[in-house]
Design an enzyme around this catalytic site. Structure first.
Site, short mmCIF file in Angstrom:
data_model
loop_
_atom_site.label_atom_id
_atom_site.label_comp_id
_atom_site.label_asym_id
_atom_site.label_seq_id
_atom_site.Cartn_x
_atom_site.Cartn_y
_atom_site.Cartn_z
N SER A 179 0.98 5.35 -15.37
CA SER A 179 0.33 4.55 -14.08
C SER A 179 0.74 3.22 -13.96
O SER A 179 0.84 2.58 -12.67
CB SER A 179 -1.02 4.98 -14.15
OG SER A 179 -1.86 4.34 -15.41
N HIS A 207 0.33 10.51 -10.88
CA HIS A 207 1.27 9.81 -10.22
C HIS A 207 2.60 10.45 -10.00
O HIS A 207 3.36 9.90 -9.27
CB HIS A 207 1.45 8.36 -10.74
CG HIS A 207 0.42 7.60 -10.87
ND1 HIS A 207 -0.28 6.96 -9.93
CD2 HIS A 207 -0.56 7.73 -12.02
CE1 HIS A 207 -1.16 6.21 -10.33
NE2 HIS A 207 -1.68 6.66 -11.54
N LYS A 239 -4.86 10.22 -4.78
CA LYS A 239 -3.43 9.43 -4.84
C LYS A 239 -2.39 10.21 -3.76
O LYS A 239 -2.77 9.92 -2.53
CB LYS A 239 -2.75 9.25 -6.29
CG LYS A 239 -3.77 8.49 -6.98
CD LYS A 239 -3.59 8.24 -8.49
CE LYS A 239 -4.66 7.39 -9.19
NZ LYS A 239 -5.03 7.76 -10.30
#
Ligand SMILES: *Cc1c(COP(=O)(O)O)cnc(C)c1O
Length: 386
Positions: A179, A207, A239
């Site tokens: 990350s 991610h 995200k």
């Protein structure tokens, strides 16, 4: 009379002196590439909304329709009366998307990681974590009471040495895309090691999902791996999906085990059904409209080319996370402040989020950025850093 318990001034002063004091900034309006900050518009280079779906009209419309159908609050935990047909449909769609038998929704990624690790391990087991794992994975490992070890970052050799010596059941735990660094776990090797040593493998692809792989399947798709190779896949919805929440995907038995044993699943309120409906819309967009990933990759490529020409200290990442190593926390803060004065919001990441002495600017890209905005950022970076 003053109660000494509440005297935090020494600790707070200490954080300020070390440039580790944290402050929130107030944003007015939706999460987009342009943000309203203190009455001024700045270009946002610090969001994890990689595909620009957090304020997409179809996602927002699905959210509103979800409120019309289900109201706002879910009323209870999934195991009581909070599990709606919207949640259930999203779980089925996430399972299909990730090519796994089942998926289980959690209210946040932090809670998913706490729940999974502590559900699967006990006192006599071992948990092996990459040194740079996300805090929630580390905390999950500590909570499990298993023997806790951190191996060198992305180092399969160190991992193997520790795995060979581990006692009890062993679980390998890693970020997929790291990350704060943007690089990848050596997943094919980890999958082989897990198989050879009969260990579990948990990959947190917060991610990577939506961003990596031809259809957004994340690091697992990037490496062409299956449920057999990576049996426990965790993903977040806040995200690239642009909504909120998280899930774990895997075999039918794994999911049943988590429903019984993951305390952060059992003892918490289900996320609102409208969030599940919004996420179903973003999943459809993410799967069917691959132009966002292409646009994102173009921007990343352009940034790296430009950055290399300028001589910026880029890190070994081809993902939407492009950190620039600074080292000193004070210097990183000052650089971030100067960028903000020029209209670019880039966050300074300091310990304990990253190891001591490795403070950095963490630049993140969105499919909604333009090449012009990236060029302007490069300009500003060269003024501030060179
Ligand atoms: C953001 C993040 C989480 C936490 O997810 P939330 O849904 O925000 O709680 C977990 N793991 C990684 C690697 C993350 O980046």
């Amino acid at each position: 009379m003053a109660n000494a318990f509440y005297d935090f001034s020494g600790e707070l002063q200490h954080l300020q002196q070390q440039n580790l004091y944290r402050r929130r900034r107030i944003v007015d309006g939706p999460q987009t590439v342009l943000l309203n900050l203190d009455g001024r518009q700045v270009v946002n280079f610090c969001s994890n909304d990689y595909l620009g779906l957090a304020n997409h009209p179809e996602v927002a419309a699905a959210f509103k329709a979800g409120v019309d159908s289900y109201g706002v609050g879910s009323g209870s935990a999934h195991l009581v009366c909070g599990h709606t047909s919207a949640h259930h449909a999203l779980e089925a769609e996430l399972a299909a998307f990730t090519g796994r038998e089942r998926a289980l929704l959690f209210s946040t990624g932090y809670m998913a990681n706490l729940g999974v690790i502590s559900a699967l391990l006990g006192r006599n087991d071992s948990v092996l974590e990459d040194r740079l794992n996300h805090a929630s994975l580390l905390d999950g490992g500590l909570l499990s009471r298993a023997r806790f070890q951190r191996y060198k970052h992305a180092d399969a050799e160190d991992l193997q040495t520790r795995l060979a010596a581990a006692s009890g059941k062993a679980l390998l735990v890693s970020d997929g895309v790291f990350s704060m660094d943007g690089d990848l776990a050596p997943l094919p090797t980890m999958a082989k090691l897990a198989q050879r040593y009969q260990a579990g493998l948990l990959i947190d692809d917060a991610h990577g999902l939506g961003v990596l792989g031809a259809t957004g399947g994340g690091i697992v798709e990037h490496f062409g791996l299956s449920q057999e190779d990576v049996p426990i896949l965790m993903g977040t919805l806040g995200k690239a999906f642009g909504t909120f929440g998280a899930f774990v995907a895997g075999s039918d038995d794994l999911i049943e085990m988590l429903i019984q044993k993951a305390r952060s699943y059992v003892f918490t309120t289900a996320l609102p059904a409208a969030v599940a409906e919004a996420t179903r819309a973003s999943l459809r967009l993410l799967q069917t409209e691959s132009w966002r990933r292409q646009q994102l990759n173009c921007l990343i490529f352009g940034f790296r080319q430009g950055g290399q020409q300028l001589g910026l200290q880029l890190m070994d990442s081809f993902t939407a996370i492009q950190p620039i190593l600074i080292g000193d926390s004070g210097l990183a803060m000052a650089a971030s402040q100067r960028l903000l004065e020029q209209g670019f919001w880039v966050s300074a990441i300091r310990p304990p989020t990253v190891p001591a002495g490795s403070a950095r600017l963490r630049i993140t890209f969105s499919a909604n950025h333009t090449q012009q905005q990236v060029d302007d950022l490069l300009d500003a970076l060269s003024k501030v850093l060179l």
